[in-house]
Design a protein around this motif. Structure first.
Motif, PDB file in Angstrom:
ATOM      1  N   ASP A 287     -21.653  47.563  66.383  1.00  0.00           N
ATOM      2  CA  ASP A 287     -21.903  46.237  65.812  1.00  0.00           C
ATOM      3  C   ASP A 287     -22.018  46.372  64.299  1.00  0.00           C
ATOM      4  OD1 ASP A 287     -24.502  47.289  65.383  1.00  0.00           O
ATOM      5  OD2 ASP A 287     -25.244  46.398  67.245  1.00  0.00           O
TER       6      ASP A 287
ATOM      7  N   ASN B  47     -12.657  38.136  69.333  1.00  0.00           N
ATOM      8  CA  ASN B  47     -13.832  37.486  68.742  1.00  0.00           C
ATOM      9  C   ASN B  47     -14.955  38.495  68.480  1.00  0.00           C
ATOM     10  OD1 ASN B  47     -12.592  35.007  68.718  1.00  0.00           O
ATOM     11  ND2 ASN B  47     -13.512  34.306  70.637  1.00  0.00           N
TER      12      ASN B  47
ATOM     13  N   GLN C  71     -17.281  39.085  60.200  1.00  0.00           N
ATOM     14  CA  GLN C  71     -17.973  37.975  59.531  1.00  0.00           C
ATOM     15  C   GLN C  71     -19.334  38.380  58.987  1.00  0.00           C
ATOM     16  OE1 GLN C  71     -17.863  35.116  62.686  1.00  0.00           O
ATOM     17  NE2 GLN C  71     -15.688  34.654  62.395  1.00  0.00           N
ATOM     18  N   LYS C  72     -19.951  39.386  59.590  1.00  0.00           N
ATOM     19  CA  LYS C  72     -21.252  39.875  59.131  1.00  0.00           C
ATOM     20  C   LYS C  72     -21.130  40.943  58.043  1.00  0.00           C
ATOM     21  CE  LYS C  72     -23.459  38.901  63.568  1.00  0.00           C
ATOM     22  NZ  LYS C  72     -24.112  39.477  64.785  1.00  0.00           N
TER      23      LYS C  72
ATOM     24  N   GLU D 293     -16.396  38.676  64.798  1.00  0.00           N
ATOM     25  CA  GLU D 293     -17.817  38.414  64.523  1.00  0.00           C
ATOM     26  C   GLU D 293     -18.454  39.563  63.738  1.00  0.00           C
ATOM     27  OE1 GLU D 293     -19.522  37.614  68.335  1.00  0.00           O
ATOM     28  OE2 GLU D 293     -18.391  35.747  68.570  1.00  0.00           O
TER      29      GLU D 293
END
Length: 428
Positions: free
Chosen positions: A16, A71, A78-79, A75
């Motif tokens: 992540d 996605n 995007q962070k 995502e």
């Protein structure tokens, strides 16, 4: 000339946005020229891509699953990046390429080649994102396609390395870059003589690190994991684990051969041949010592516990009551080799051969088809293979309580048991 250092980061270390930021912090005071970063696919991306392939093969709807994977990566981006960053069209382009791979049918005959072509996108996407993020943080790296470095056979999903071509390619391409910048590349993937994507076997990114280390005569390899080092058992399965501060190449190779998941089984040999030390360290606690695997480590007496799940026990029995001979064993092993199936345990009796293998898609049906005319065959699936190394002071009973024992084998240094969980029937 300064020696090369190889760092390998697995999927858990880049699962992540926060994990990728942590990776950057690990590198902030460590990154330098003549360093190669080998990166896996993010999180469980490989599993998700495998699921996509099965859905396509069964002519099921797969576009929704593909959108979920896309996605997931967007995502993360995007962070990590501003919304106008060039990474977004680049990721769009990679997923368009991925979706195009599904236009052709996928079936049993082309499954392995399709698998390698599709699953390799996990590493290609992750390294693009991470290289862009590192550069945005002032940690300049050069992205390199591993398929230009790692030359292999065309044995899709289990490709064999062409060591001489790989050494020449790696030195020719990487040495000029490494004199100026660190390099980021993909684990797990390579290409054959026709330029087709190949993979080195599941979890093969460790092996990639060892291949590049050997090819570049590196000073060391460090594998960054979510554990403090090499433990004597998987902490997710066994309690009261112990960390090895040091391990010899031989002990580490034995553990990986029997299925210890902390290091890919093929990793040790190329490093041992060149005397290159391997460090296993925690990306959660990067300052901790971890484990050093090298040629001068003292012999270990700590028992090691290894559990492989999803195992199949197959017994081949001769039908005419002749004794098992070398020709029978060769016949069985030839078919196992053709199917790229590795034997995790072998036991012989006067009239039968029993083998334990991983449960792999299609493989059991093919094996039975090839050998059913020559043997009476029985098999059990859904089993576990427990291996205990340095077992002399270990009480086996607690590990067998609540299980049916289907096969057992003890040698001077190794205890193995094929077990099946006893499920109590509901009382009527």
């Amino acid at each position: 000339m300064t020696k090369t250092i190889i760092f390998k980061f697995g999927g858990a270390s880049v699962k992540d946005a926060d994990s990728i930021k942590n990776l950057a912090e690990i590198l902030r005071n460590r990154l330098r020229n003549r360093m190669v970063l080998v990166i896996s696919a993010m999180g469980k991306t490989t599993n998700a891509l495998e699921s996509l392939i099965r859905q396509r093969m069964e002519n099921l709807e797969y576009s929704k699953e593909c959108t979920i994977i896309k996605n997931f990566h967007l995502e993360i981006c995007q962070k990590l990046f501003p919304e106008d960053h060039s990474i977004f069209p680049r990721i769009d382009n990679l997923f368009t390429q991925l979706e195009n791979q599904f236009h052709a049918p996928i079936n049993q005959s082309n499954y392995d080649e399709s698998y390698d072509r599709i699953v390799s996108f996990g590493e290609l996407i992750s390294t693009r994102i991470i290289s862009e993020y590192l550069c945005s943080q002032g940690l300049l790296v050069v992205w390199q396609d591993a398929r230009e470095l790692i030359r292999t056979s065309s044995d899709f999903r289990f490709a064999l390395v062409d060591w001489e071509k790989t050494r020449k390619q790696s030195q020719r391409i990487l040495n000029p870059i490494l004199d100026q910048f660190p390099v980021i590349t993909q684990g797990f993937i390579g290409s054959d003589g026709k330029g087709r994507s190949t993979t080195l076997g599941r979890e093969g990114s460790d092996f990639t690190a060892a291949i590049l280390a050997s090819s570049l005569n590196a000073n060391s390899v460090t594998i960054w994991k979510d554990v403090p080092g090499v433990l004597n058992a998987d902490p997710k399965i066994f309690s009261q684990t112990q960390k090895f501060d040091e391990l010899g190449y031989k002990e580490a190779a034995e553990m990986t051969y029997f299925g210890a998941s902390v290091i890919h089984p093929k990793t040790i040999k190329p490093l041992a041949n060149k005397g290159i030390p391997l460090f296993v360290k925690s990306f959660l606690n990067p300052e901790a010592s971890g484990t050093k695997i090298h040629g001068q480590a003292p012999n270990q007496e700590i028992p090691a516990f290894i559990l492989k799940k999803n195992q199949i026990l197959i017994t081949f029995k001769v039908t005419d009551f002749t004794f098992i001979g070398e020709e029978h064993i060769h016949q069985i092993y030839d078919q196992l080799k053709n199917l790229k199936l590795r034997v995790n345990m072998l036991q012989l009796s006067a009239i039968s051969v029993s083998v334990v293998i991983d449960d792999e898609l299609f493989k059991l049906d093919r094996l039975l088809k090839y050998l059913k005319n020559d043997f009476e065959i029985r098999f059990n699936s859904g089993l576990e293979l427990l291996t205990i190394l340095n077992h002399k002071k270990v009480d086996f009973e607690p590990f067998l309580d609540g299980y049916d024992l289907l096969l057992e084998q003890t040698t001077r240094n190794t205890f193995q048991a094929v077990r099946r969980k006893i499920v109590e029937q509901e009382k009527v």
